[in-house]
Write an enzyme that holds these catalytic residues in place. Structure first.
Site, short mmCIF file in Angstrom:
data_model
loop_
_atom_site.label_atom_id
_atom_site.label_comp_id
_atom_site.label_asym_id
_atom_site.label_seq_id
_atom_site.Cartn_x
_atom_site.Cartn_y
_atom_site.Cartn_z
N GLY A 10 11.19 -0.73 32.66
CA GLY A 10 11.46 0.41 33.54
C GLY A 10 10.22 1.27 33.66
O GLY A 10 9.45 1.39 32.72
N ILE A 126 11.09 6.30 28.34
CA ILE A 126 11.62 7.67 28.33
C ILE A 126 12.65 7.81 27.22
O ILE A 126 12.96 8.91 26.79
CB ILE A 126 12.24 8.09 29.69
CG1 ILE A 126 13.47 7.25 30.04
CG2 ILE A 126 11.22 8.05 30.80
CD1 ILE A 126 14.35 7.87 31.11
N ASP A 127 13.20 6.69 26.73
CA ASP A 127 14.26 6.75 25.72
C ASP A 127 13.75 7.14 24.33
O ASP A 127 14.53 7.54 23.48
CB ASP A 127 14.97 5.39 25.62
CG ASP A 127 15.81 5.08 26.85
OD1 ASP A 127 15.92 5.96 27.72
OD2 ASP A 127 16.36 3.97 26.93
N GLU A 222 24.11 7.83 28.23
CA GLU A 222 24.76 6.69 28.92
C GLU A 222 25.20 5.58 27.95
O GLU A 222 26.15 4.86 28.22
CB GLU A 222 23.81 6.09 29.96
CG GLU A 222 22.53 5.55 29.31
CD GLU A 222 21.55 4.88 30.25
OE1 GLU A 222 21.82 4.75 31.44
OE2 GLU A 222 20.48 4.48 29.74
N GLN A 280 15.26 11.26 36.00
CA GLN A 280 14.63 11.46 34.69
C GLN A 280 13.36 10.63 34.53
O GLN A 280 12.54 10.89 33.66
CB GLN A 280 15.59 11.07 33.56
CG GLN A 280 16.81 11.96 33.49
CD GLN A 280 17.95 11.27 32.74
OE1 GLN A 280 18.15 11.49 31.57
NE2 GLN A 280 18.71 10.45 33.43
O1 F6P Z 1 14.83 1.83 29.04
C1 F6P Z 1 14.78 3.00 29.75
C2 F6P Z 1 15.94 3.14 30.66
O2 F6P Z 1 15.63 4.30 31.34
C3 F6P Z 1 17.33 3.20 29.99
O3 F6P Z 1 17.70 4.45 29.50
C4 F6P Z 1 18.23 2.75 31.12
O4 F6P Z 1 19.43 2.20 30.64
C5 F6P Z 1 17.40 1.72 31.77
O5 F6P Z 1 16.06 2.10 31.60
C6 F6P Z 1 17.77 1.51 33.21
O6 F6P Z 1 16.72 0.93 33.91
P1 F6P Z 1 16.85 -0.09 35.12
O7 F6P Z 1 18.03 0.30 35.93
O8 F6P Z 1 15.54 0.07 35.83
O9 F6P Z 1 17.01 -1.45 34.53
#
Ligand code: F6P
Length: 348
Positions: A10, A126-127, A222, A280
């Site tokens: 991500g 970001i996590d 989430e 975010q």
């Molecule tokens: O790993 C970072 C993150 O932002 C998670 O919090 C989230 O679940 C995930 O990426 C979602 O990313 P994408 O929809 O791009 O796969």
């Protein structure tokens, strides 16, 4: 010295700061050259790249996203994946590769290093859940965005006497939820590390409202597990869809809606939902993330020059320190109970 660079997983505010720093250090200090692979591991598999000179990285420091593009391509799942990466390495005569990413990208990097490839890792998400570093860049920006949202939701929740449930990112851990919840004065924070029941949630809100407060802000990560009705102490992830990506991750989302429904039903208070989602991750990085990304990038270039492969740059206190890249995937860095206890002081 010829250095390759890629961004995987991500996107995250601060990626461009790292790219710029690797390029400036490699060219400025070592007289080397840098090529950027497009869309993460896909770029190196397909030989899709661009040359990155000083002009190509000029002006990108405050920009969100990544100028290289990103993807969740998993070398391990691709046909002749490792061999194809090796072929690109040899054909382009790379002295080293800087892989910027989270647990998945760094896991691939560590695997390739064990196969003899010259890889250095830079932790990003970001996590903030990567083992072996105090912070990852991007996290500070995400916390700022979530905190501002919580501040804004306070005034509308108060005006309408409502409970507002705010869903923030955090696939495995509750770092964004806890930090933004403490900073924004949340009345309850729910995270993957701490199981909860709907009765407890409703009790906290009732307690707050019984002392004359007619509104509440609940922050939920989430990846928090929604309690199962039948079995005490067990919960389930709330998913947008069952399908998994190349690293086996499901798409999370929707826990705030379930929770809001249960709160309204359990307390009788009108309840609304705000899902912060990709806001975010988007946009300009904070000064902290720009500086951290820059320091990571400078050290990553130094590690390639020093032929310190298999390492990942990390933040330890206020120092940038190389650690084994394999540390990144040994375990997740979870929210510690001491920090959650601080947050808990303000529940209800
Ligand atoms: O790993 C970072 C993150 O932002 C998670 O919090 C989230 O679940 C995930 O990426 C979602 O990313 P994408 O929809 O791009 O796969």
């Amino acid at each position: 010295m010829k250095v390759g660079i890629l961004t995987g997983g991500g996107d995250c505010p601060g990626l461009n700061a790292v790219i710029r720093a690797v390029v400036r250090r490699t060219i400025g200090k070592y007289g080397g050259e840098v090529i950027g692979f497009k869309y993460g591991w896909a770029g190196i598999l397909e030989g899709n790249y661009q040359t990155l000179g000083i002009n190509e990285v000029s002006g990108i420091l405050p920009r969100g996203g990544t100028i290289l593009g990103t993807s969740r391509t998993n070398v391990g799942r691709e046909e002749r994946g490792v061999e194809r990466v090796k072929e690109t390495f040899e054909r382009l005569e790379l002295d080293g590769l800087v892989a910027i990413g989270g647990e998945d990208t760094l896991g691939v990097g560590a695997q390739l290093y064990s196969e003899g490839l010259r890889v250095v890792g830079v932790p990003k998400t970001i996590d903030n859940d990567i083992n072996g570093t105090d912070f990852t860049f991007g996290f500070d920006t995400a916390v700022h965005i979530a905190t501002e949202a919580i501040d804004r939701l306070h005034t509308t929740a108060e005006s309408h006497n409502r409970v507002v449930v705010v869903e923030v990112m955090g696939r495995h851990t509750g770092w964004i939820a806890v930090k933004s919840g403490i900073a924004g004065g949340a009345d309850l924070i729910l995270i993957p590390e701490v199981p909860f029941s709907i009765d407890e949630v409703c009790d906290v809100i009732r307690k707050r409202h019984s002392r004359g407060k007619n509104f509440s802000i609940v922050v939920v990560a989430e990846g928090a597990e929604y309690p199962m009705e039948q079995e005490a102490d067990s919960g389930e992830l709330v998913l947008v869809e069952q399908e998994t990506d190349a690293f086996g991750h499901v798409r999370l989302g929707g826990i705030a809606n379930k929770l809001a429904h249960a709160i309204e039903h359990g307390t009788g208070f009108e309840t609304r939902v705000t899902v912060l989602g990709y806001t975010q991750r988007g946009g300009t990085p904070t000064a902290f993330d720009r500086v951290l990304g820059t320091r990571f990038g400078v050290m990553a270039a130094d590690l390639v020059h020093a032929e310190q492969f298999g390492k990942m740059v990390s933040l330890q206190g206020d120092r940038i320190v190389p650690v084994e890249m394999s540390h990144a995937t040994e375990c997740l860095k979870r929210v510690d109970s001491e920090l959650y206890e601080v947050a808990r002081t303000f529940f209800g």
